[in-house]
Motif scaffolding. Structure first.
Motif, PDB file in Angstrom:
ATOM      1  N   TYR A  74      18.884  75.666   5.325  1.00  0.00           N
ATOM      2  CA  TYR A  74      19.427  74.664   5.101  1.00  0.00           C
ATOM      3  C   TYR A  74      19.953  74.244   3.505  1.00  0.00           C
ATOM      4  O   TYR A  74      19.020  74.196   2.682  1.00  0.00           O
ATOM      5  N   ARG A  75      21.091  74.008   3.464  1.00  0.00           N
ATOM      6  CA  ARG A  75      21.621  73.699   1.847  1.00  0.00           C
ATOM      7  C   ARG A  75      21.386  72.047   1.528  1.00  0.00           C
ATOM      8  O   ARG A  75      22.179  71.433   2.287  1.00  0.00           O
ATOM      9  N   VAL A  76      20.760  72.049   0.449  1.00  0.00           N
ATOM     10  CA  VAL A  76      20.752  70.534  -0.030  1.00  0.00           C
ATOM     11  C   VAL A  76      21.541  70.414  -1.296  1.00  0.00           C
ATOM     12  O   VAL A  76      21.625  71.215  -2.281  1.00  0.00           O
ATOM     13  N   GLY A  77      22.416  69.208  -1.365  1.00  0.00           N
ATOM     14  CA  GLY A  77      23.047  69.060  -2.868  1.00  0.00           C
ATOM     15  C   GLY A  77      24.461  69.679  -2.710  1.00  0.00           C
ATOM     16  O   GLY A  77      25.053  69.757  -3.568  1.00  0.00           O
ATOM     17  N   VAL A  78      25.021  70.062  -1.348  1.00  0.00           N
ATOM     18  CA  VAL A  78      26.596  70.731  -1.465  1.00  0.00           C
ATOM     19  C   VAL A  78      27.491  69.380  -1.844  1.00  0.00           C
ATOM     20  O   VAL A  78      27.286  68.334  -1.292  1.00  0.00           O
ATOM     21  N   VAL A  79      28.375  69.663  -2.517  1.00  0.00           N
ATOM     22  CA  VAL A  79      29.371  68.734  -3.328  1.00  0.00           C
ATOM     23  C   VAL A  79      30.074  68.452  -1.916  1.00  0.00           C
ATOM     24  O   VAL A  79      30.697  69.231  -1.018  1.00  0.00           O
ATOM     25  N   GLY A  80      30.317  66.966  -1.658  1.00  0.00           N
ATOM     26  CA  GLY A  80      31.237  66.688  -0.609  1.00  0.00           C
ATOM     27  C   GLY A  80      30.327  66.234   0.858  1.00  0.00           C
ATOM     28  O   GLY A  80      30.792  65.851   1.972  1.00  0.00           O
TER      29      GLY A  80
ATOM     30  N   HIS B  52      12.306  75.504  14.748  1.00  0.00           N
ATOM     31  CA  HIS B  52      11.645  76.289  13.957  1.00  0.00           C
ATOM     32  C   HIS B  52      11.917  76.022  12.540  1.00  0.00           C
ATOM     33  O   HIS B  52      12.452  75.000  11.930  1.00  0.00           O
ATOM     34  N   SER B  53      11.213  76.392  11.640  1.00  0.00           N
ATOM     35  CA  SER B  53      11.159  76.440  10.178  1.00  0.00           C
ATOM     36  C   SER B  53      12.279  76.711   9.856  1.00  0.00           C
ATOM     37  O   SER B  53      13.067  77.593  10.105  1.00  0.00           O
ATOM     38  N   ALA B  54      12.502  76.337   8.326  1.00  0.00           N
ATOM     39  CA  ALA B  54      13.863  76.836   7.646  1.00  0.00           C
ATOM     40  C   ALA B  54      13.810  76.811   6.325  1.00  0.00           C
ATOM     41  O   ALA B  54      12.818  76.522   5.524  1.00  0.00           O
ATOM     42  N   ARG B  55      14.627  77.811   5.456  1.00  0.00           N
ATOM     43  CA  ARG B  55      14.454  77.869   4.127  1.00  0.00           C
ATOM     44  C   ARG B  55      15.195  76.975   3.525  1.00  0.00           C
ATOM     45  O   ARG B  55      16.500  76.428   4.066  1.00  0.00           O
ATOM     46  N   ILE B  56      14.941  76.208   2.529  1.00  0.00           N
ATOM     47  CA  ILE B  56      16.020  75.107   1.832  1.00  0.00           C
ATOM     48  C   ILE B  56      16.435  75.694   0.681  1.00  0.00           C
ATOM     49  O   ILE B  56      15.696  76.264  -0.301  1.00  0.00           O
ATOM     50  N   GLN B  57      17.778  75.593   0.357  1.00  0.00           N
ATOM     51  CA  GLN B  57      18.547  76.191  -0.628  1.00  0.00           C
ATOM     52  C   GLN B  57      19.038  74.901  -1.709  1.00  0.00           C
ATOM     53  O   GLN B  57      19.782  74.030  -0.938  1.00  0.00           O
ATOM     54  N   LEU B  58      18.500  74.601  -2.543  1.00  0.00           N
ATOM     55  CA  LEU B  58      18.690  73.446  -3.557  1.00  0.00           C
ATOM     56  C   LEU B  58      19.973  73.804  -4.359  1.00  0.00           C
ATOM     57  O   LEU B  58      19.782  74.790  -5.406  1.00  0.00           O
ATOM     58  N   MET B  59      21.250  73.091  -4.268  1.00  0.00           N
ATOM     59  CA  MET B  59      22.253  73.620  -4.770  1.00  0.00           C
ATOM     60  C   MET B  59      22.502  72.746  -6.167  1.00  0.00           C
ATOM     61  O   MET B  59      22.038  71.571  -6.265  1.00  0.00           O
ATOM     62  N   GLY B  60      22.733  73.397  -7.095  1.00  0.00           N
ATOM     63  CA  GLY B  60      22.897  72.785  -8.535  1.00  0.00           C
ATOM     64  C   GLY B  60      23.402  73.600  -9.627  1.00  0.00           C
ATOM     65  O   GLY B  60      23.887  74.819  -9.137  1.00  0.00           O
ATOM     66  N   LYS B  61      22.795  73.299 -10.894  1.00  0.00           N
ATOM     67  CA  LYS B  61      23.058  74.502 -11.912  1.00  0.00           C
ATOM     68  C   LYS B  61      22.597  75.668 -11.459  1.00  0.00           C
ATOM     69  O   LYS B  61      23.095  76.833 -11.910  1.00  0.00           O
TER      70      LYS B  61
END
Length: 327
Positions: A218-224, A132-141
């Motif tokens: 789906y989180r993008v930019g998670v440290v590690g 299915h589709s998903a929401r993307i969370q762009l992690m950062g400042k």
């Protein structure tokens, strides 16, 4: 729901985690909030986290012993050369008829996700992949959001569409029959990522179904994370190594399926090569007419910035530094 004593498990949620202390509670809570008319289990593999992840998993497992089945490593398995943790440690202990994927830094966003996907696969036994589709969370400042929507409407997916696609699928959207992973092929164990070979295995044995409804994040930019770690050091070298491994995966898949999907597999391999060149800004290859098809698949905004950087690199870098504050 039963009280957990019933071992007729319909679904196994496969969660792989490492240093996800800031996110694992939300992931586990999203699994536990599922409203189903069947029993399900939560398989959590922690790869010897050095933060509080394992403590949080133990806490939840103690509170929900009939639901959460933890496997907490004392030595990091990924560093020992095991790329696909799910296949090595979680798939063999899954008791469900269907397996659902979700890493520890992502989470489910609908309490009806499991029920909807199981209902479809139960009524369509030839379906080997339900997404299915998903929401993307762009992690950062600042946390920004957009959608991971590989198709514009709900649809049945042919094997070729699963193999050779312009947009990826969120791992947290993937569900498939457990029988798919009872015997893992070489192209699964040789692959540097866990989602692509599962999709290839599904395509080799049936078809897919896409629900145009965002039921996970789906989180993008998670440290590690695998993506973040890959950008450290010799990024161009890592991208080249990644492509070379993926090329072997597609060749092994083609051999395993007797050439039935050769055109789709070779195109997917070429797209991977092109994407690594986009990532490393190899303009000679990005603008190579041979890859025109893949260039056109990029978003208009991405193409704009590629052309901007290619034609006026000095101005582009000056503006980038002014916006990011880098020197």
């Amino acid at each position: 729901m039963t009280d957990g004593s019933n071992r007729n498990i319909m679904a196994s949620i496969n969660c792989v985690t490492y240093n996800h202390g800031a996110f694992i509670r939300q992931a586990l809570d999203s699994f536990l909030m599922q409203k189903t008319d069947f029993e399900y289990e939560i398989l959590v593999h922690d790869d010897a986290s050095t933060d509080k992840t394992s403590d949080i998993i133990r806490e939840y497992a103690a509170k929900y012993p009939d639901k959460i089945r933890p496997l907490i490593q004392t030595e990091n398995q990924y560093s020992q050369g095991i790329d696909n943790i799910s296949g090595a440690f979680n798939f063999p202990r899954a008791r469900g008829k269907y397996i659902f994927m979700c890493d520890g830094d992502d989470y489910f966003d609908s309490p009806d996700k499991l029920q909807k996907q199981v209902d479809y696969m139960e009524s369509h036994p030839d379906c080997n992949l339900c997404i299915h589709s998903a929401r993307i969370q762009l992690m950062g400042k600042a946390v920004a959001e957009r959608q991971m929507r590989p198709y514009r409407k709900t649809a049945v997916l042919t094997p070729e569409e699963i193999i050779d696609k312009a947009s990826g699928y969120a791992m947290s959207s993937m569900a498939f029959p457990a029988r798919l992973v009872t015997d893992l092929p070489d192209y699964y164990t040789d692959c540097p990522v866990g989602d692509t070979p599962l999709q290839l295995m599904a395509a080799a044995n049936g078809y897919g179904y896409y629900m145009d409804e965002p039921m996970s994040v789906y989180r993008v930019g998670v440290v590690g994370s695998w993506t973040a770690e890959g950008k450290k050091g010799n990024y161009a070298g890592k991208q080249q190594a990644y492509y070379e491994r993926m090329k072997v995966v597609y060749e092994e898949f083609d051999k395993a399926t007797g050439g039935r999907f050769k055109a789709a597999a070779m195109s997917a391999s070429n797209r991977t090569y092109f994407q690594t060149k986009v990532n490393t800004r190899d303009f000679k290859e990005i603008l190579n007419p041979a890859f025109r098809r893949y260039y056109k698949e990029l978003s208009p905004l991405t193409r704009f910035f590629i052309q901007f950087e290619y034609r006026t690199p000095g101005l582009y870098n000056l503006l980038r530094r002014s916006f990011t504050g880098s020197r």
